[in-house]
Design a protein around this motif. Sequence first.
Motif, short mmCIF file in Angstrom:
data_model
loop_
_atom_site.label_atom_id
_atom_site.label_comp_id
_atom_site.label_asym_id
_atom_site.label_seq_id
_atom_site.Cartn_x
_atom_site.Cartn_y
_atom_site.Cartn_z
N TRP A 37 0.81 -1.22 0.00
CA TRP A 37 0.00 0.00 0.00
C TRP A 37 0.85 1.27 0.00
CZ3 TRP A 37 -3.46 -2.40 4.33
CH2 TRP A 37 -4.39 -3.26 3.73
N THR A 38 2.17 1.14 0.14
CA THR A 38 3.03 2.31 0.02
C THR A 38 3.16 2.77 -1.43
OG1 THR A 38 5.09 1.05 -0.26
CG2 THR A 38 4.40 1.56 2.01
N GLY A 39 2.82 1.89 -2.37
CA GLY A 39 2.97 2.23 -3.78
C GLY A 39 4.37 2.00 -4.32
N GLU A 40 5.26 1.51 -3.47
CA GLU A 40 6.63 1.21 -3.90
C GLU A 40 6.72 -0.23 -4.41
OE1 GLU A 40 8.94 3.53 -3.90
OE2 GLU A 40 7.56 4.99 -2.97
N PHE A 41 7.78 -0.52 -5.16
CA PHE A 41 8.04 -1.91 -5.52
C PHE A 41 8.43 -2.69 -4.27
CE2 PHE A 41 8.38 -0.22 -9.82
CZ PHE A 41 7.75 -1.22 -10.54
N VAL A 42 7.88 -3.87 -4.15
CA VAL A 42 8.08 -4.67 -2.94
C VAL A 42 8.74 -5.99 -3.27
CG1 VAL A 42 6.90 -5.92 -1.07
CG2 VAL A 42 6.12 -3.62 -1.74
N ASP A 43 9.78 -6.31 -2.54
CA ASP A 43 10.36 -7.64 -2.52
C ASP A 43 10.30 -8.12 -1.08
OD1 ASP A 43 11.61 -8.42 -5.23
OD2 ASP A 43 12.25 -6.33 -4.94
N HIS A 44 9.61 -9.20 -0.88
CA HIS A 44 9.43 -9.73 0.47
C HIS A 44 9.71 -11.23 0.44
CE1 HIS A 44 7.43 -10.10 4.48
NE2 HIS A 44 7.16 -11.31 4.03
N HIS A 45 10.63 -11.67 1.29
CA HIS A 45 10.94 -13.09 1.39
C HIS A 45 10.87 -13.46 2.87
CE1 HIS A 45 12.22 -13.39 -2.82
NE2 HIS A 45 12.72 -12.17 -2.63
N GLY A 46 9.68 -13.83 3.31
CA GLY A 46 9.46 -14.15 4.71
C GLY A 46 9.29 -15.64 4.93
N PRO A 47 9.02 -16.03 6.15
CA PRO A 47 8.87 -17.46 6.45
C PRO A 47 7.66 -18.10 5.78
CG PRO A 47 8.35 -16.11 8.38
CD PRO A 47 8.94 -15.20 7.36
N HIS A 48 6.65 -17.29 5.44
CA HIS A 48 5.43 -17.86 4.87
C HIS A 48 5.09 -17.33 3.47
CE1 HIS A 48 4.54 -19.73 8.71
NE2 HIS A 48 4.70 -18.57 9.31
N TYR A 49 5.57 -16.13 3.12
CA TYR A 49 5.16 -15.50 1.86
C TYR A 49 6.35 -14.92 1.12
CZ TYR A 49 0.68 -15.91 4.13
OH TYR A 49 -0.41 -16.43 4.78
N THR A 50 6.24 -15.01 -0.20
CA THR A 50 7.21 -14.39 -1.09
C THR A 50 6.48 -13.42 -2.02
OG1 THR A 50 8.68 -16.31 -1.06
CG2 THR A 50 8.88 -14.81 -2.94
N VAL A 51 7.01 -12.24 -2.13
CA VAL A 51 6.53 -11.25 -3.09
C VAL A 51 7.75 -10.73 -3.84
CG1 VAL A 51 5.34 -9.05 -3.42
CG2 VAL A 51 4.64 -10.57 -1.56
N GLU A 52 7.72 -10.79 -5.16
CA GLU A 52 8.88 -10.40 -5.94
C GLU A 52 8.52 -9.27 -6.90
OE1 GLU A 52 10.57 -13.80 -7.88
OE2 GLU A 52 11.51 -14.54 -6.03
N ASN A 53 9.23 -8.15 -6.74
CA ASN A 53 9.16 -7.05 -7.71
C ASN A 53 7.70 -6.68 -8.01
OD1 ASN A 53 10.48 -5.14 -9.32
ND2 ASN A 53 10.20 -6.41 -11.16
N ALA A 54 6.92 -6.46 -6.95
CA ALA A 54 5.49 -6.20 -7.11
C ALA A 54 5.16 -4.78 -6.67
CB ALA A 54 4.68 -7.19 -6.26
N ARG A 55 4.30 -4.13 -7.43
CA ARG A 55 3.86 -2.78 -7.09
C ARG A 55 2.37 -2.64 -7.39
NH1 ARG A 55 5.39 2.92 -10.17
NH2 ARG A 55 3.93 4.21 -8.96
N LEU A 56 1.63 -2.03 -6.47
CA LEU A 56 0.24 -1.69 -6.72
C LEU A 56 0.17 -0.28 -7.30
CD1 LEU A 56 -1.62 -3.00 -3.53
CD2 LEU A 56 -1.44 -4.09 -5.77
N TYR A 57 -0.38 -0.17 -8.49
CA TYR A 57 -0.46 1.13 -9.17
C TYR A 57 -1.76 1.88 -8.87
CZ TYR A 57 3.74 0.41 -11.95
OH TYR A 57 5.05 0.25 -12.34
N THR A 58 -2.82 1.17 -8.53
CA THR A 58 -4.10 1.81 -8.25
C THR A 58 -4.33 1.78 -6.75
OG1 THR A 58 -4.98 1.09 -10.38
CG2 THR A 58 -6.59 1.74 -8.70
N LEU A 59 -4.16 2.95 -6.13
CA LEU A 59 -4.19 3.05 -4.68
C LEU A 59 -5.07 4.20 -4.22
CD1 LEU A 59 -0.38 2.59 -3.94
CD2 LEU A 59 -2.19 1.04 -3.19
N PRO A 60 -5.71 4.06 -3.05
CA PRO A 60 -6.45 5.18 -2.46
C PRO A 60 -5.47 6.21 -1.89
CG PRO A 60 -6.43 3.34 -0.95
CD PRO A 60 -5.75 2.85 -2.20
#
Length: 324
Positions: free
Chosen positions: A137-160
């Motif tokens: 929700w920050t609108g930045e590109f996100v890379d997250h590698h946690g114990p349960h979830y992986t998110v790679e090079n993801a960004r939400l462009y449509t945000l409130p």
Amino acid sequence: MKIGYFLSCEEYGPAELIYQAKAAEAAGFESLWISDHFHPWTDAQGNSPFVWSVIGAISQVTSLPITTAVTCPTIRIHPAIIAQAAATSALLTEGKFILGLGSGEALNEHITGSRWPDTKVRLEMLEESIEVMRELWTGEFVDHHGPHYTVENARLYTLPDAPPPVYVSGFGPRASRLAGRVADGFVTVAPDEDSIKVFRDAGGEGKPVHGGLKACWGPDKSACVSIARESWPNESLEGEMVQTLSSPKHFEQAGSLVTDEMTAESVACGPDLDTHIAAFKPFADAGFDVMHVQQIGARHQECDIDGFFEFYRDTVLPRVRELS
């Protein structure tokens, strides 16, 4: 204490839910809860529309705030997708969307074949999922590698303009502490003052507490009790089975033990005003800020939905608001 209406995706189809949302606003309800299920609890309930489509439609016909009660962002749907859905919902509601979250039930989450974890692991997954969503929700590109979830090079462009508030459901001390520590509000369906105290002591002081209850209004109390028992026997079930049973058939089997007397104790049934007021009083005494009530059995002639809204508009809502 404000009073909202609880839209049941387990019992009603999309068109019925949209109608109820509009009727609730016209009757003076102040907000909406909506459930997020893949299965109904029992076959008698008979529905499970995709909640995000329904929220989009409701946002175009009412101006009421909408809260999911509750979404599980851990197994059935990846938290990155929930983050996108919540951001769009916040835009469609002009900032009046709240993402209510919980650790889920096997009934809905087992469907992909993933293992159903124990409570400790589910709460760890819930906390990490909230971290993932807030990053997105920050609108930045996100890379997250946690114990349960992986998110790679993801960004939400449509945000409130502002991220949606996150409320967390709690039914015990661990979940209540988690809610106090990481959430913007607390969701529960029991007037449990101990859980609320745990939530507030863990960091929830001053944050909203939302609750929900069920009613079955109609002119004949005995008919209403029978309809409520047949439609929602799970409302009288307690303990961990609610999180661990995996099919509507299992809930029907457990619900066969529920009696009319048990239903009358857990659901406000019939036309008596004092019965409906009494259902709200423990929540008011426990310090709830907002309560949402659901009408069971609105498709039955005995439980006419328009009659319910008229009854609450004219008699219940004015009295309940005096409780706090």
